[in-house]
Design a protein around this motif. Structure first.
Motif, PDB file in Angstrom:
ATOM      1  N   LEU A 172       0.837  -1.189   0.000  1.00 40.38           N
ATOM      2  CA  LEU A 172       0.000   0.000   0.000  1.00 40.38           C
ATOM      3  C   LEU A 172       0.877   1.246   0.000  1.00 40.38           C
ATOM      4  CD1 LEU A 172      -2.785  -0.829   2.634  1.00 40.38           C
ATOM      5  CD2 LEU A 172      -2.766  -1.291   0.185  1.00 40.38           C
ATOM      6  N   SER A 173       0.407   2.278  -0.655  1.00 40.46           N
ATOM      7  CA  SER A 173       1.097   3.560  -0.624  1.00 40.46           C
ATOM      8  C   SER A 173       0.894   4.204   0.750  1.00 40.46           C
ATOM      9  CB  SER A 173       0.542   4.480  -1.710  1.00 40.46           C
ATOM     10  OG  SER A 173      -0.811   4.815  -1.423  1.00 40.46           O
ATOM     11  N   GLN A 174       1.660   5.264   1.021  1.00 34.97           N
ATOM     12  CA  GLN A 174       1.511   5.966   2.297  1.00 34.97           C
ATOM     13  C   GLN A 174       0.092   6.499   2.469  1.00 34.97           C
ATOM     14  OE1 GLN A 174       4.585   8.956   2.537  1.00 34.97           O
ATOM     15  NE2 GLN A 174       6.140   7.480   3.196  1.00 34.97           N
ATOM     16  N   THR A 175      -0.455   7.050   1.387  1.00 36.66           N
ATOM     17  CA  THR A 175      -1.827   7.572   1.462  1.00 36.66           C
ATOM     18  C   THR A 175      -2.817   6.458   1.763  1.00 36.66           C
ATOM     19  OG1 THR A 175      -1.299   9.323  -0.129  1.00 36.66           O
ATOM     20  CG2 THR A 175      -3.629   8.815   0.213  1.00 36.66           C
ATOM     21  N   SER A 176      -2.637   5.316   1.127  1.00 40.85           N
ATOM     22  CA  SER A 176      -3.524   4.181   1.356  1.00 40.85           C
ATOM     23  C   SER A 176      -3.445   3.707   2.800  1.00 40.85           C
ATOM     24  CB  SER A 176      -3.182   3.031   0.408  1.00 40.85           C
ATOM     25  OG  SER A 176      -3.422   3.393  -0.934  1.00 40.85           O
ATOM     26  N   TRP A 177      -2.239   3.697   3.365  1.00 39.86           N
ATOM     27  CA  TRP A 177      -2.083   3.288   4.758  1.00 39.86           C
ATOM     28  C   TRP A 177      -2.783   4.256   5.702  1.00 39.86           C
ATOM     29  CZ3 TRP A 177      -1.248  -1.029   7.009  1.00 39.86           C
ATOM     30  CH2 TRP A 177      -0.439  -2.013   6.442  1.00 39.86           C
ATOM     31  N   VAL A 178      -2.635   5.546   5.441  1.00 40.74           N
ATOM     32  CA  VAL A 178      -3.304   6.546   6.301  1.00 40.74           C
ATOM     33  C   VAL A 178      -4.817   6.354   6.266  1.00 40.74           C
ATOM     34  CG1 VAL A 178      -3.800   9.003   6.584  1.00 40.74           C
ATOM     35  CG2 VAL A 178      -1.453   8.252   6.135  1.00 40.74           C
ATOM     36  N   LEU A 179      -5.363   6.198   5.073  1.00 41.77           N
ATOM     37  CA  LEU A 179      -6.802   6.002   4.936  1.00 41.77           C
ATOM     38  C   LEU A 179      -7.244   4.683   5.572  1.00 41.77           C
ATOM     39  CD1 LEU A 179      -7.388   7.241   1.266  1.00 41.77           C
ATOM     40  CD2 LEU A 179      -7.766   8.488   3.410  1.00 41.77           C
ATOM     41  N   ALA A 180      -6.410   3.653   5.438  1.00 39.84           N
ATOM     42  CA  ALA A 180      -6.745   2.359   6.012  1.00 39.84           C
ATOM     43  C   ALA A 180      -6.755   2.413   7.536  1.00 39.84           C
ATOM     44  CB  ALA A 180      -5.760   1.293   5.531  1.00 39.84           C
ATOM     45  N   VAL A 181      -5.795   3.123   8.122  1.00 36.48           N
ATOM     46  CA  VAL A 181      -5.755   3.258   9.587  1.00 36.48           C
ATOM     47  C   VAL A 181      -6.975   4.031  10.088  1.00 36.48           C
ATOM     48  CG1 VAL A 181      -4.528   4.352  11.501  1.00 36.48           C
ATOM     49  CG2 VAL A 181      -3.255   3.034   9.793  1.00 36.48           C
ATOM     50  N   ILE A 182      -7.336   5.103   9.394  1.00 37.48           N
ATOM     51  CA  ILE A 182      -8.535   5.855   9.763  1.00 37.48           C
ATOM     52  C   ILE A 182      -9.768   4.961   9.642  1.00 37.48           C
ATOM     53  CG2 ILE A 182     -10.034   7.794   9.153  1.00 37.48           C
ATOM     54  CD1 ILE A 182      -7.513   9.269   8.188  1.00 37.48           C
ATOM     55  N   GLY A 183      -9.818   4.185   8.563  1.00 39.11           N
ATOM     56  CA  GLY A 183     -10.933   3.267   8.375  1.00 39.11           C
ATOM     57  C   GLY A 183     -11.012   2.236   9.483  1.00 39.11           C
ATOM     58  N   ALA A 184      -9.877   1.689   9.913  1.00 39.88           N
ATOM     59  CA  ALA A 184      -9.856   0.705  10.985  1.00 39.88           C
ATOM     60  C   ALA A 184     -10.293   1.317  12.313  1.00 39.88           C
ATOM     61  CB  ALA A 184      -8.457   0.098  11.116  1.00 39.88           C
ATOM     62  N   LEU A 185      -9.839   2.536  12.589  1.00 41.59           N
ATOM     63  CA  LEU A 185     -10.304   3.235  13.794  1.00 41.59           C
ATOM     64  C   LEU A 185     -11.819   3.416  13.766  1.00 41.59           C
ATOM     65  CD1 LEU A 185      -7.623   6.039  14.285  1.00 41.59           C
ATOM     66  CD2 LEU A 185      -8.286   4.336  15.992  1.00 41.59           C
TER      67      LEU A 185
END
Length: 250
Positions: free
Chosen positions: A3-16
């Motif tokens: 995953l790109s950095q942007t994808s990781w940020v969005l994924a972490v927000i999604g998991a929260l």
């Protein structure tokens, strides 16, 4: 997969958000797949998030193990399982844009109705007919994109449950739905090693989100709680409609 950095940020927000939903702030979790879909396929996003939902469900089940409405669960679960089965049977025919439009229209209609109309003098009681109908829609849309919250809320919110009972009933219902979804997701190859490796890391913010959601639920008044989830439903439904229309046009 990577995953790109942007994808990781969005994924972490999604998991929260998923964790907070399991902690009682029901509608927040609906943003996870649409948010991740900004940088990846919705199918991939759904596959990554299902294990996070499962792990977060465990925390939610512990928190709300004594606070739920059995009648609502009994009336909805048979239809939900049938809806998941329909989603599995038609998986190769699914149009993501069309599903987003359907889910968005249901949620938008309910949210506007709840915000504009006068408060009902009478409350709805659970019934097998209505529960099976809305349960089937919930199961199907949950299978496709983890977006089962709007049709679930159309049926469950007018029951007038206490906010903690509502949150517990929602958590237990979707814990069962997500458990059932593991079978078709695995059969369709969405729980592959690459996705599972990412899911394992995202379970950490997912669990943190459960704790945060439970704490916030304790300090939010019941009337405000229902207002917040209704407004969230309105905003998310509008986002789904936009994504659906854009996808159909593309």
């Amino acid at each position: 997969m990577e995953l790109s950095q942007t994808s990781w940020v969005l994924a972490v927000i999604g998991a929260l958000a998923v964790g907070m939903a399991k902690g009682g702030l029901s509608m927040v979790g609906m943003i996870s797949v649409p948010l991740m879909s900004l940088t990846m396929s919705p199918v991939v996003a759904a596959g990554i998030m299902l294990p996070v939902y499962i792990v977060s469900d465990i925390g939610g089940l512990i928190a709300f193990r004594r606070s739920f409405n059995r009648a609502v669960l009994r009336s909805m679960l048979p239809g939900a399982v049938a809806g998941i089965g329909l989603g599995w049977a038609t998986a190769h025919l699914v149009n993501d844009a069309a599903i987003m439009l359907i889910v968005g229209l249901i949620g938008l209609a309910f949210a506007l109705n709840a915000l504009i109309r006068p408060r009902m003098s009478g409350l709805r009681r659970p019934s097998l007919g209505a529960g099976s109908f809305w349960g089937a829609i919930t199961g199907y849309t949950s299978f496709v994109s983890h977006s089962g919250a709007p049709p679930y809320q159309v049926y469950a919110q007018p029951m007038g449950m206490d906010s903690r009972v509502y949150a517990g009933t929602t958590t237990i219902f979707f814990a069962i739905v997500n458990g059932v979804k593991l079978i078709p997701y695995a059969a369709l190859g969405q729980l592959n090693p690459g996705n599972l490796a990412i899911s394992a890391l995202l379970c950490i913010p997912g669990v943190i989100g459960v704790v945060l959601g439970v704490r916030l639920l304790r300090v939010i008044p019941q009337a405000l709680f229902y207002r917040i989830i209704t407004v969230l439903l309105l905003l998310i439904s509008a986002r789904l409609l936009y994504a659906g229309f854009t996808g159909m046009g593309g």
